[in-house]
Design a protein around this motif. Structure first.
Motif, PDB file in Angstrom:
ATOM      1  N   GLU A  39       0.960  -1.482  -0.115  1.00  0.00           N
ATOM      2  CA  GLU A  39      -0.162  -0.085  -0.362  1.00  0.00           C
ATOM      3  C   GLU A  39       0.387   1.086  -0.373  1.00  0.00           C
ATOM      4  N   ALA A  40       2.269   1.259  -0.203  1.00  0.00           N
ATOM      5  CA  ALA A  40       2.679   2.213   0.675  1.00  0.00           C
ATOM      6  C   ALA A  40       3.543   3.340  -0.782  1.00  0.00           C
ATOM      7  N   GLY A  41       3.283   2.188  -1.829  1.00  0.00           N
ATOM      8  CA  GLY A  41       3.773   1.938  -2.887  1.00  0.00           C
ATOM      9  C   GLY A  41       5.667   1.945  -3.330  1.00  0.00           C
ATOM     10  N   CYS A  42       6.434   1.972  -4.193  1.00  0.00           N
ATOM     11  CA  CYS A  42       7.562   1.854  -4.127  1.00  0.00           C
ATOM     12  C   CYS A  42       7.791   2.988  -4.244  1.00  0.00           C
ATOM     13  N   LEU A  43       9.826   3.267  -4.389  1.00  0.00           N
ATOM     14  CA  LEU A  43      10.598   4.012  -5.564  1.00  0.00           C
ATOM     15  C   LEU A  43      11.072   3.933  -6.091  1.00  0.00           C
ATOM     16  N   CYS A  44      11.152   4.549  -7.853  1.00  0.00           N
ATOM     17  CA  CYS A  44      11.815   4.086  -8.974  1.00  0.00           C
ATOM     18  C   CYS A  44      12.566   4.963  -9.091  1.00  0.00           C
ATOM     19  N   PRO A  45      13.568   4.319  -9.491  1.00  0.00           N
ATOM     20  CA  PRO A  45      14.583   4.845  -9.822  1.00  0.00           C
ATOM     21  C   PRO A  45      14.852   4.814 -11.169  1.00  0.00           C
TER      22      PRO A  45
END
Length: 501
Positions: free
Chosen positions: A219-225
């Motif tokens: 639910e928190a999502g992701c950081l996507c370089p």
């Protein structure tokens, strides 16, 4: 007048330092992109590409459209796959919990929200410094964000509109509460002191709020370089006018149209079969144009709250004006549906509610179904509603501390601020804004000739202040457009009435 030798030397030194800084940043960016390529991030169908960009996209600077972003290095066709970021390159709670110490400590705090957990994991990773495998990515994150939770009292009051000020206070209170909840765990993890502060929490919150992308397993999502280098374009531009679509009733678009087009709100998603986050072109792009990504539908206040920026022309903007309590009690429309569109037109729900409200109470039950279907009840009723809206917008504008002209002048000065050596010199040429400017000096704690406007702390505050002024200016312009729209409608209805008579 020619500059003195010392002044010329100072300018030359500043220019040289700036060029050296830009060269260092380019070298650091190249290292980051090579690191990303090593993780499989690529805009090319060729898996052996040594760089993650260059086939379709390139990092460019767009000063009038979001700053650093991704531009097309060739002509791109709508629907093309632009960038693929493997699952292994995504920074998620799951990937950060590979650290056994962190994973074990978190088990004792089951009440923390997914966003809090990701924020803690992120700060824990930041505290590792060069030992973090994500260090090349972490180095390229912004050092500050203009999200509402970062607004101090000065910037918050600069918004001028009650519901915007309340939204900023709510965002700050939420951030403070979540930080206090998370602090015992962060102390247990022995984070370095600089990562335990509320300021660090706000920065981490801004990073996660503004840069995370949706993933189905967290639910928190992701950081996507690299994927988070895309700047934002609001979805629904083609729906903004509404005049050329069939879903129109008496000049007012139904407010729930967006839900019928949810599949068009984003341009990237995690694809299970590719085991990667994939980004696609939302439209055709010519070589050199900025390639944009739609994050979803947001008002400008929501963009400020979650991302720290706003749009001059936002097709999803909603402006709210004060309404009498009996307007709400006489209708069943939700409060957040009673607003004015960016183009100055009252929303479908606002018009329906006001048409009922402007009707004598004993007649409301019999006409409610007509009003709720979007029908005008009578010319007199319509003129009464339009007159009320125009007067309310005018009164709202008159009650605000500054005018549109004041705000435009203020923004023009902030654009030229680098021409001055410090904020005190800037203040000398702004006597018309003495009150607000004095508050700025107090907010930055600057002393005369003691600290340059270019200091990081002062610059961050000025940037947030500028966002607040820009937001209230857009708000006021919508009210002016609404007054013009209501006036034109009244004149049109009156002329029709004259013809009939």
């Amino acid at each position: 007048m020619n500059p003195s030798g010392s002044e010329a030397k100072g300018k030359a030194t500043n220019t040289q330092s700036q060029e050296e800084g830009e060269e260092e940043e380019r070298g650091s960016l190249d290292s980051f992109l090579k690191w990303a390529a090593g993780l499989g991030v690529s805009d090319s169908p060729n898996p052996d590409s040594c760089s993650c960009l260059g086939h379709s996209l390139g990092v460019s600077y767009f000063p009038d459209a979001g700053g650093r972003g991704l531009g097309a290095v060739r002509d791109i066709t709508r629907g093309e796959l632009l960038l693929k970021v493997p699952k292994s390159a995504l920074i998620t709670t799951h990937s950060l919990l590979n650290d056994e110490r962190l994973s074990t400590a978190l088990k004792a705090y089951p009440s923390l929200s997914p966003a809090q957990v990701l924020t803690i994991c992120f700060l824990y990773e930041m505290s590792k410094g060069k030992a973090s495998p994500w260090h090349p990515y972490l180095l390229h994150l912004p050092r500050s964000y203009g999200i509402l939770a970062a607004f101090g009292e000065f910037e918050k009051q600069a918004l001028q509109v009650d519901y915007a000020i309340w939204a900023a206070q709510k965002a700050l209170s939420k951030a403070e509460y979540e930080w206090k909840e998370a602090t015992p765990l962060m102390k247990e993890l022995k984070l370095k002191p600089q990562f335990l502060t509320f300021r660090a929490w706000i920065w981490a919150t801004g990073t996660i709020s503004s840069r995370t992308l949706h993933i189905p397993w967290d639910e928190a999502g992701c950081l996507c370089p690299v994927g988070d280098l895309f700047n934002y374009a609001a979805p629904g531009e083609d729906l903004n006018g509404f005049d050329n679509v069939d879903n129109l009733q008496n000049g007012y678009a139904l407010d729930d149209l967006d839900t019928q087009h949810s599949q068009r709100l984003t341009d990237g998603a995690f694809e299970e079969d590719a085991a990667a986050y994939c980004f696609y072109a939302k439209t055709n792009y010519k070589k050199g144009e900025q390639v944009l990504l739609s994050y979803g539908t947001y008002t400008n206040l929501e963009l400020l709250e979650y991302y720290g920026f706003l749009l001059e022309d936002n097709p999803n903007e909603k402006v709210f004006i004060p309404l009498e309590p009996d307007i709400h009690s006489s209708s069943s429309w939700p409060k957040d549906s009673l607003y004015i569109h960016q183009n100055g037109r009252p929303s479908f729900a606002l018009m329906a509610a006001l048409r009922v409200w402007a009707t004598p109470p004993y007649q409301r039950k019999s006409i409610r179904h007509r009003a709720y279907s979007g029908s005008q009840l009578s010319q007199d009723n319509e003129i009464s509603v339009m007159t009320w809206i125009a007067k309310k917008c005018h009164a709202t504008l008159k009650a605000m501390p500054t005018s549109i002209e004041d705000d435009n002048l203020l923004l023009s000065f902030t654009d030229k601020i680098q021409e001055f050596d410090n904020l005190w010199e800037w203040g000398k040429v702004m006597p018309a804004f003495g009150g607000e400017f004095c508050n700025l000096l107090q907010a930055t704690n600057l002393k005369r000739n003691d600290e340059s406007f270019a200091s990081r702390r002062a610059k961050m505050l000025i940037d947030r202040w500028k966002l607040a002024v820009h937001w209230r200016l857009i708000y006021k312009k919508v009210l002016v457009d609404c007054i013009s729209y209501c006036t034109d409608t009244i004149n049109s209805l009156s002329s029709k009435n004259d013809i009939i008579l």
